[in-house]
Scaffold this motif. Structure first.
Motif, PDB file in Angstrom:
ATOM      1  N   ASP A   4      -6.445  -0.147  -0.425  1.00  0.00           N
ATOM      2  CA  ASP A   4      -6.456  -0.196  -1.890  1.00  0.00           C
ATOM      3  C   ASP A   4      -7.807   0.045  -2.525  1.00  0.00           C
ATOM      4  O   ASP A   4      -7.943  -0.086  -3.752  1.00  0.00           O
ATOM      5  N   VAL A  51      -9.092   5.426  -0.637  1.00  0.00           N
ATOM      6  CA  VAL A  51      -7.713   5.822  -0.928  1.00  0.00           C
ATOM      7  C   VAL A  51      -7.660   7.261  -1.417  1.00  0.00           C
ATOM      8  O   VAL A  51      -6.862   8.073  -0.920  1.00  0.00           O
ATOM      9  N   TYR A  57       0.137   5.009  -2.111  1.00  0.00           N
ATOM     10  CA  TYR A  57       0.002   6.331  -1.507  1.00  0.00           C
ATOM     11  C   TYR A  57       1.119   7.265  -1.947  1.00  0.00           C
ATOM     12  O   TYR A  57       0.892   8.455  -2.187  1.00  0.00           O
ATOM     13  N   MET A  61       0.811  -1.223   0.000  1.00  0.00           N
ATOM     14  CA  MET A  61       0.000   0.000   0.000  1.00  0.00           C
ATOM     15  C   MET A  61       0.841   1.268   0.000  1.00  0.00           C
ATOM     16  O   MET A  61       0.393   2.306  -0.462  1.00  0.00           O
TER      17      MET A  61
END
Length: 291
Positions: free
Chosen positions: A271, A276, A46, A42
């Motif tokens: 995700d 997100v 980001y 992840m």
């Protein structure tokens, strides 16, 4: 995306540096994710999204994880991870594409604790953001892991595993996530970790070193809050992991603080949409006003 390496206490760590287009010296952000994770789970997601919003953002593999060096492998060690973050900040601060006077830190899930710990002692970090933060102390661990006796038993077997490692060099691993193995660190059916289209990727071995339990379960992140003077943003949901920990941490912060409550499970923030994008937009806005 640029593959980079940097030193952390004599170990070479590997990261991915995402740079924004058209900005000569951008504010920098160090990004890290869940416990046991590799950057591809992840943190990369980001970091890339932050670069699209004007930040030089770096994800990386901690010592003993993923593409980074270091032994033993896949051992969750909070103190070591905090030191790795400190060295990641040093790398970003010195990078020619980064404005070393404008550095932020983003922790997702368990990395919220480690980013907070570094920020408490590293004033180069000017702003802190935590997404779906897992923030625990002894009381929260008892709630999360089935009570005081269950926690004590995990600490006991962890210490026994550490003794075996010290004597033989052998590491006792169990799955991080399993719906069928009761020894797993998270003995549940969790689609994010088990689905190859999400987090169940080859780069992540889904193994937890049993000897890591004592360090994990005795780590107190709530106590860090009064030491953190940097402006801090939390993005969380009542349906995500231990929201009470987020509330207690927020209340103890010494600097300006804000929490954005939204919807979604813990794993949605790793995700899924809209979690997100909402989180990245909130974090980017926070850094825009504080860096």
């Amino acid at each position: 995306m640029n593959k980079v390496t940097f030193d952390s206490d004599g170990v070479t760590l590997t990261g991915n540096l995402f740079l924004p287009e058209g900005i000569e010296r951008a504010p920098g952000v160090v990004v890290a994710g869940t416990w046991t994770s590799v950057k591809e789970l992840m943190a990369d997601r980001y970091a890339q999204r932050l670069a699209e919003r004007g930040y030089a953002a770096m994800s990386f593999d901690f010592c003993g994880f993923g593409e980074s060096g270091g032994e033993p492998r896949d051992v969750e060690n909070p103190a070591r991870k905090v030191r790795d973050i400190h060295h990641a900040v040093s790398f970003l601060a010195a990078h020619p594409a980064v404005d070393g006077d404008r550095l932020g830190a983003l922790g997702i899930c368990a990395a919220a604790m480690y980013m907070a710990d570094n920020a408490a002692h590293d004033l180069r970090v000017k702003s802190l953001a935590l997404v779906a933060p897992w923030l625990h102390d002894a009381a929260i661990c008892e709630v999360a892991y089935g009570g005081a006796e269950a926690v004590a038993e995990k600490i006991k077997i962890g210490r026994e595993a550490r003794s075996r490692y010290d004597e033989t060099g052998e590491i006792d691993y169990v799955p991080v996530v399993s719906a069928t193995d009761p020894r797993a660190a998270m003995p549940y059916e969790i689609d994010f970790y088990l689905n190859p289209a999400r987090g169940g990727i080859p780069a992540w071995p889904n193994r937890f070193a049993v000897m890591a339990w004592p360090d994990w379960l005795t780590y107190d992140s709530i106590a860090l809050a009064p030491q953190i003077k940097q402006p801090t943003l939390l993005v969380h949901s009542e349906d995500a992991a231990i929201p009470d920990g987020a509330r207690r941490f927020l209340a103890g912060l010494a600097g300006t603080r804000e929490i954005h409550w939204t919807q979604g499970t813990q794993f949605d923030f790793y995700d899924q949409e809209p979690q997100v994008t909402l989180s990245v937009d909130s974090v980017a806005g926070h850094f825009r006003s504080t860096l």
